[in-house]
Design an enzyme around this catalytic site. Structure first.
Site, PDB file in Angstrom:
ATOM      1  N   ALA A 239      59.782 -12.857  79.398  1.00  0.00           N
ATOM      2  CA  ALA A 239      60.442 -11.902  79.966  1.00  0.00           C
ATOM      3  C   ALA A 239      62.213 -12.465  79.990  1.00  0.00           C
ATOM      4  O   ALA A 239      62.546 -11.683  80.791  1.00  0.00           O
ATOM      5  CB  ALA A 239      59.318 -11.215  81.456  1.00  0.00           C
ATOM      6  N   ALA A 240      62.372 -13.668  79.254  1.00  0.00           N
ATOM      7  CA  ALA A 240      63.304 -14.317  79.511  1.00  0.00           C
ATOM      8  C   ALA A 240      64.064 -13.254  79.017  1.00  0.00           C
ATOM      9  O   ALA A 240      65.413 -13.068  79.283  1.00  0.00           O
ATOM     10  CB  ALA A 240      63.641 -14.928  78.473  1.00  0.00           C
ATOM     11  N   GLY A 241      63.488 -12.463  77.843  1.00  0.00           N
ATOM     12  CA  GLY A 241      65.024 -11.316  77.327  1.00  0.00           C
ATOM     13  C   GLY A 241      64.936  -9.775  78.563  1.00  0.00           C
ATOM     14  O   GLY A 241      66.056  -9.432  78.252  1.00  0.00           O
ATOM     15  N   ASP A 242      63.535  -9.945  78.570  1.00  0.00           N
ATOM     16  CA  ASP A 242      64.035  -8.369  79.926  1.00  0.00           C
ATOM     17  C   ASP A 242      64.973  -8.870  80.605  1.00  0.00           C
ATOM     18  O   ASP A 242      65.982  -8.207  81.868  1.00  0.00           O
ATOM     19  CB  ASP A 242      62.339  -8.450  80.521  1.00  0.00           C
ATOM     20  CG  ASP A 242      61.361  -8.089  79.236  1.00  0.00           C
ATOM     21  OD1 ASP A 242      62.031  -7.294  78.224  1.00  0.00           O
ATOM     22  OD2 ASP A 242      60.306  -8.147  79.200  1.00  0.00           O
TER      23      ASP A 242
HETATM   24  O1  RIB Z   1      59.082  -9.319  77.506  1.00  0.00           O
HETATM   25  C1  RIB Z   1      57.689  -9.690  77.802  1.00  0.00           C
HETATM   26  C2  RIB Z   1      56.992  -8.811  78.204  1.00  0.00           C
HETATM   27  O2  RIB Z   1      55.731  -7.872  77.051  1.00  0.00           O
HETATM   28  C3  RIB Z   1      55.081  -8.570  79.161  1.00  0.00           C
HETATM   29  O3  RIB Z   1      55.556  -8.473  80.410  1.00  0.00           O
HETATM   30  C4  RIB Z   1      54.216  -7.953  78.441  1.00  0.00           C
HETATM   31  O4  RIB Z   1      53.969  -6.960  79.197  1.00  0.00           O
HETATM   32  C5  RIB Z   1      54.564  -6.667  77.586  1.00  0.00           C
HETATM   33  O5  RIB Z   1      55.484  -5.856  77.169  1.00  0.00           O
END
Ligand code: RIB
Length: 313
Positions: A239-242
């Protein structure tokens, strides 16, 4: 003036096991502790946007009618995200199977489930929305339809092209901003020999390439902006990119210049790497402010020069 970001995309429950290393094909690895975390690229980005503050965050998502949906909804609501939930009675809530290694790398397999139920007809009214943030864990025709509708309504469209897949020109033509990592750039730009060629092949007003521990670069209106990464000891890069995408769009929605938005997004994503899990790792605006106020930790001129040399732009 209040501003609103709509995130439309995936939500998953992440099943995470820690192990010494990520298994190679055909290999079985004995892992250690197991935990579940609310995840999914869309939901992670919505949480990051909401925790960044300054923008109202809404999310369109599809969930199954099952127990896996509950922690995801609870996490989004606790972060302050307003939900437009499509409930699919036939498909299970999306799940992701994450192997997290001791050196903070991961390998993720997603079972999309109800995320595939997100259809073009589900897009809510866009009144008051400034930015629409999309990813690629929902069907391509849905992503394209949402981008077209937003563009027609005067809403700015940002796409995080993750997971990587080739994108039709019709989709690229609807975008104000494309955010990719190096692997995604290679797929989207047709395996370019270098960064400059990759960027030149993409006809999108603003393209941002994240470069992991090096930082990121943005090309907008003929200029290139660089933001070196904050130095951290990573625990979990999930989730760093998110976190980067959600924080970036929140900053732009509340009127920050692109360079300031890149700085905030880099700080938030660095902090996210120091904690376990996806949404559980995403910092709030106060934590990011503390990091940004620490002059000893904000990357300086040397880091900029090193990143510029590496990018060879
Ligand atoms: O970017 C990370 C995410 O990728 C995770 O939380 C997983 O659910 C996938 O969607």
């Amino acid at each position: 003036m209040s501003c609103t970001v709509l995130v439309a995309g995936s939500a998953n429950l992440d099943f995470v096991v820690r192990a010494a290393h990520v298994p190679a094909p055909g290999e079985t690895v004995l892992g250690r502790e197991f935990r579940t975390f609310p995840g999914g690229k869309g939901a992670n980005q919505a949480v990051a946007c909401a925790r960044a503050g300054g923008a109202d965050t809404r999310m369109l998502l599809a969930l199954g009618n099952d127990d896996f949906a509950r922690p995801i909804e609870a996490s989004l609501l606790a972060a302050g995200v307003q939900l437009h939930t499509i409930r699919d009675a036939q498909l299970p809530t999306g799940t992701a199977f994450v192997c997290l290694s001791d050196d903070a790398e991961n390998a993720i397999t997603v079972a999309p489930g109800a995320n595939l139920a997100l259809r073009p007809c589900h897009l809510p009214a866009l009144d008051g929305v400034q930015w629409l943030l999309l990813q690629m864990e929902t069907p391509l025709d849905t992503v394209l339809a949402y981008a077209r509708a937003a563009r027609a309504a005067g809403v700015k469209v940002a796409l995080n092209a993750a997971p990587a897949q080739a994108l039709p020109d019709a989709l690229l033509a609807q975008l104000d901003m494309l955010i990719v990592n190096e692997g995604e750039l290679a797929v989207v730009a047709g395996d370019p020999p270098d960064l400059a060629t990759g960027l030149a092949r993409l006809d999108v007003p603003c393209v941002i390439v994240t470069l992991g521990a090096r930082g990121c670069l943005a090309r907008e209106a003929g200029r290139t902006l660089l933001q070196p990464a904050f130095s951290i000891a990573p625990v979990d890069t999930t989730a760093a990119g998110d976190t980067f995408c959600g924080t970036l769009v929140a900053a732009l929605a509340r009127g920050q210049a692109l360079q300031q938005a890149l700085l905030a997004a880099s700080a938030a994503s660095a902090l996210a790497c120091t904690r376990l899990g996806a949404q559980s790792s995403i910092p709030d605006t106060a934590e990011v402010a503390v990091l940004l106020a620490d002059a000893t930790r904000v990357p300086g001129a040397d880091a900029h020069a090193a990143l510029a040399a590496w990018c060879a732009l």
